[in-house]
Each structure stands twice: as structure tokens, then as C-alpha cells.
Design a protein around this motif. Sequence first.
Motif, short mmCIF file in Angstrom:
data_model
loop_
_atom_site.label_atom_id
_atom_site.label_comp_id
_atom_site.label_asym_id
_atom_site.label_seq_id
_atom_site.Cartn_x
_atom_site.Cartn_y
_atom_site.Cartn_z
N PHE A 50 86.24 58.41 108.94
CA PHE A 50 87.26 58.80 107.97
C PHE A 50 88.32 57.72 107.71
CE2 PHE A 50 85.89 62.86 109.94
CZ PHE A 50 85.26 63.39 108.83
N PRO A 51 87.92 56.49 107.41
CA PRO A 51 88.93 55.51 107.00
C PRO A 51 89.40 55.82 105.58
CG PRO A 51 86.75 54.57 106.74
CD PRO A 51 86.56 55.93 107.38
N VAL A 52 90.58 55.33 105.23
CA VAL A 52 91.08 55.49 103.86
C VAL A 52 90.31 54.51 102.99
CG1 VAL A 52 93.06 55.28 102.35
CG2 VAL A 52 93.35 56.20 104.65
N LYS A 53 89.50 55.04 102.08
CA LYS A 53 88.66 54.20 101.22
C LYS A 53 89.24 54.01 99.83
CE LYS A 53 84.43 55.59 103.55
NZ LYS A 53 83.20 56.37 103.44
N SER A 54 89.93 55.03 99.33
CA SER A 54 90.45 54.93 97.97
C SER A 54 91.68 55.81 97.82
CB SER A 54 89.38 55.36 96.96
OG SER A 54 89.05 56.72 97.15
N SER A 55 92.36 55.62 96.71
CA SER A 55 93.51 56.46 96.37
C SER A 55 93.37 56.88 94.92
CB SER A 55 94.82 55.71 96.61
OG SER A 55 94.79 54.46 95.96
N GLN A 78 94.51 49.75 106.96
CA GLN A 78 93.14 50.23 107.15
C GLN A 78 93.10 51.40 108.12
OE1 GLN A 78 90.56 49.17 105.36
NE2 GLN A 78 91.96 47.83 104.27
N ARG A 79 94.09 52.23 108.12
CA ARG A 79 94.16 53.34 109.07
C ARG A 79 93.18 54.45 108.72
NH1 ARG A 79 100.53 54.00 109.82
NH2 ARG A 79 100.85 52.11 111.00
N ASN A 80 93.01 55.30 109.69
CA ASN A 80 92.23 56.50 109.53
C ASN A 80 93.02 57.48 108.67
OD1 ASN A 80 91.73 59.39 110.61
ND2 ASN A 80 89.94 58.24 111.25
N ILE A 81 92.31 58.30 107.90
CA ILE A 81 92.99 59.22 106.98
C ILE A 81 93.84 60.25 107.73
CG2 ILE A 81 91.13 60.92 106.77
CD1 ILE A 81 91.80 60.85 103.70
N PHE A 82 93.46 60.59 108.96
CA PHE A 82 94.23 61.57 109.73
C PHE A 82 95.45 60.94 110.40
CE2 PHE A 82 89.91 63.43 109.85
CZ PHE A 82 90.19 64.54 109.09
N ARG A 83 95.44 59.63 110.59
CA ARG A 83 96.55 58.96 111.26
C ARG A 83 97.55 58.36 110.28
NH1 ARG A 83 94.71 55.18 115.82
NH2 ARG A 83 96.76 55.69 116.58
N ALA A 84 97.25 58.42 109.00
CA ALA A 84 98.15 57.88 107.98
C ALA A 84 99.39 58.77 107.86
CB ALA A 84 97.43 57.79 106.64
N ASP A 85 100.55 58.15 107.79
CA ASP A 85 101.81 58.88 107.67
C ASP A 85 102.07 59.14 106.19
OD1 ASP A 85 104.27 60.02 107.96
OD2 ASP A 85 105.21 58.30 108.93
N LEU A 86 101.69 60.32 105.74
CA LEU A 86 101.77 60.64 104.31
C LEU A 86 103.21 60.84 103.84
CD1 LEU A 86 98.75 63.09 103.96
CD2 LEU A 86 98.80 60.60 103.84
N LYS A 87 104.06 61.38 104.69
CA LYS A 87 105.47 61.58 104.31
C LYS A 87 106.17 60.24 104.14
CE LYS A 87 106.05 66.14 106.28
NZ LYS A 87 106.73 66.99 107.24
N ALA A 88 105.87 59.29 105.02
CA ALA A 88 106.49 57.97 104.89
C ALA A 88 106.02 57.27 103.62
CB ALA A 88 106.16 57.12 106.11
N LEU A 89 104.74 57.42 103.29
CA LEU A 89 104.22 56.82 102.06
C LEU A 89 104.87 57.45 100.84
CD1 LEU A 89 102.32 54.97 100.50
CD2 LEU A 89 100.56 56.73 100.74
#
Length: 138
Positions: A50-55, A78-89
Amino acid sequence: MAKKPTKTKAKKNKNAKPRGGLRAARRVLGALAVLIALTVLCTLSLTIWFPVKSSVWEGPSRYTDKQLTAVVEKSIGQRNIFRADLKALAAKLPAELPYVKSARVTRRLPGTLLVTMEECVPMLAQKQGEHWGRRDET
């Protein structure tokens, strides 16, 4: 004459079921194997899978896909989609892009981030160091 008592040995039954101690050991080993398998699966899903592949972008935008993707890659890498900090983004997007009033970022499995943006109608936009300051209609 009296008969002498004879000693007899107990015969082992080859078809007998294992005793409780052996059953308990098998249950513990089975539970341990399941626990190890779950740990390995969780670790792999948080690292390799589950890497982040697209937005994907929703909402009006004055920016190109390349500009928007650059902000996401800079924040998440290149983080994993579950480890990405969505609030910070979501908080970083209005600071990096002056016409973005607010943003909401959600996950779409297996590897897509959905970014929903609301643009402001700026009256004034000025770069302040690395970030942009803006005044809009509100």
C-alpha cells in the motif's frame, strides 16, 4: 502353597488419544503461529504494501496536476498510505498554494489519496518567507 503375586505391566494403547498436556501444548503452538502470521501481515501492510501511488484532485483548481502532486510528494514522500499524515498534508496545502482556502485529504485503497480543495477568491496574495499570506473576500 500360596500363589506369589505377579507383577503385570500396563499395556500402552497405540490408538489412545494424546493426553491433556500435549493437547494444551498444541493449542498454544497453534495460537502462537497465528499471532506470528498476523504480526507479519500487519508489518508488511504498514511498510511494503500500500504505497502512495497517485493523488486525485477534486474541486476547482488554478494549479496544474504537476504542481499539486509536487506538494503531496514533498509532504508525504514515498510513505505507506496508512502512515501518511493526512491532517498535516491538508493543513500544508493552503500554506503552500495561496489560492487554496481549505483542503481535505482521504485515502482510497489500494494507493490513492483523494484531495478535495476549496479555492478562495483572493483580493491580495503575498509571499512571506517560504509560505504565502493572502486576503480573500472573508
